[in-house]
Design a protein around this motif. Structure first.
Motif, mmCIF file in Angstrom:
data_model
loop_
_atom_site.group_PDB
_atom_site.id
_atom_site.type_symbol
_atom_site.label_atom_id
_atom_site.label_comp_id
_atom_site.label_asym_id
_atom_site.label_seq_id
_atom_site.Cartn_x
_atom_site.Cartn_y
_atom_site.Cartn_z
ATOM 1 N N SER A 235 0.850 -1.183 0.000
ATOM 2 C CA SER A 235 0.000 0.000 0.000
ATOM 3 C C SER A 235 0.887 1.235 0.000
ATOM 4 N N SER A 236 0.425 2.266 -0.662
ATOM 5 C CA SER A 236 1.190 3.520 -0.684
ATOM 6 C C SER A 236 0.804 4.378 0.517
ATOM 7 N N HIS A 237 1.637 5.339 0.819
ATOM 8 C CA HIS A 237 1.351 6.265 1.913
ATOM 9 C C HIS A 237 0.049 7.011 1.620
ATOM 10 N N TYR A 238 -0.157 7.346 0.362
ATOM 11 C CA TYR A 238 -1.373 8.061 -0.030
ATOM 12 C C TYR A 238 -2.618 7.206 0.229
ATOM 13 N N GLN A 239 -2.553 5.918 -0.097
ATOM 14 C CA GLN A 239 -3.696 5.028 0.119
ATOM 15 C C GLN A 239 -4.014 4.901 1.607
ATOM 16 N N ILE A 240 -2.972 4.764 2.409
ATOM 17 C CA ILE A 240 -3.172 4.658 3.858
ATOM 18 C C ILE A 240 -3.782 5.953 4.393
ATOM 19 N N ALA A 241 -3.245 7.075 3.961
ATOM 20 C CA ALA A 241 -3.759 8.375 4.401
ATOM 21 C C ALA A 241 -5.226 8.535 4.018
ATOM 22 N N ASP A 242 -5.566 8.118 2.820
ATOM 23 C CA ASP A 242 -6.948 8.216 2.363
ATOM 24 C C ASP A 242 -7.874 7.362 3.235
ATOM 25 N N GLU A 243 -7.445 6.154 3.571
ATOM 26 C CA GLU A 243 -8.274 5.270 4.388
ATOM 27 C C GLU A 243 -8.377 5.744 5.834
ATOM 28 N N LEU A 244 -7.358 6.447 6.320
ATOM 29 C CA LEU A 244 -7.393 6.954 7.691
ATOM 30 C C LEU A 244 -7.857 8.407 7.768
#
Length: 89
Positions: free
Chosen positions: A45-54
């Protein structure tokens, strides 16, 4: 009705998490859940994907992940995060 109840429960858990838990705790819980679901210590997972989910910014997630890496709990790769044995402690 059961499906609606499950969705409502998920929504309330999300709201509780956002409102009452620190972001670093939420990130650790997120990574542990991803590890549990995938059965692997390698999370793709990318940092962007994690940020989006959180529901936060990529920069904040990148800083928190770097802090976890400096603490010896994870290894960061491009679009991958490896959870080390120390992560569970």
């Amino acid at each position: 009705m059961r499906s609606f109840n499950e969705r409502m429960s998920e929504l309330l858990k999300s709201i509780e998490s956002i409102a009452f838990h620190k972001l670093d705790d939420r990130l650790i819980a997120y990574l542990k859940e991803k590890q549990r679901v995938s059965g692997s210590s390698l999370i793709k997972s990318s940092h962007y994907q994690i940020a989006d989910e959180l529901a936060t910014s990529r920069v904040v997630i990148s800083r928190l992940l770097k802090q976890l890496e400096n603490d010896g709990k994870i290894l960061l790769y491009r679009n991958e995060i490896k959870l080390l044995n120390e992560f569970d402690h």
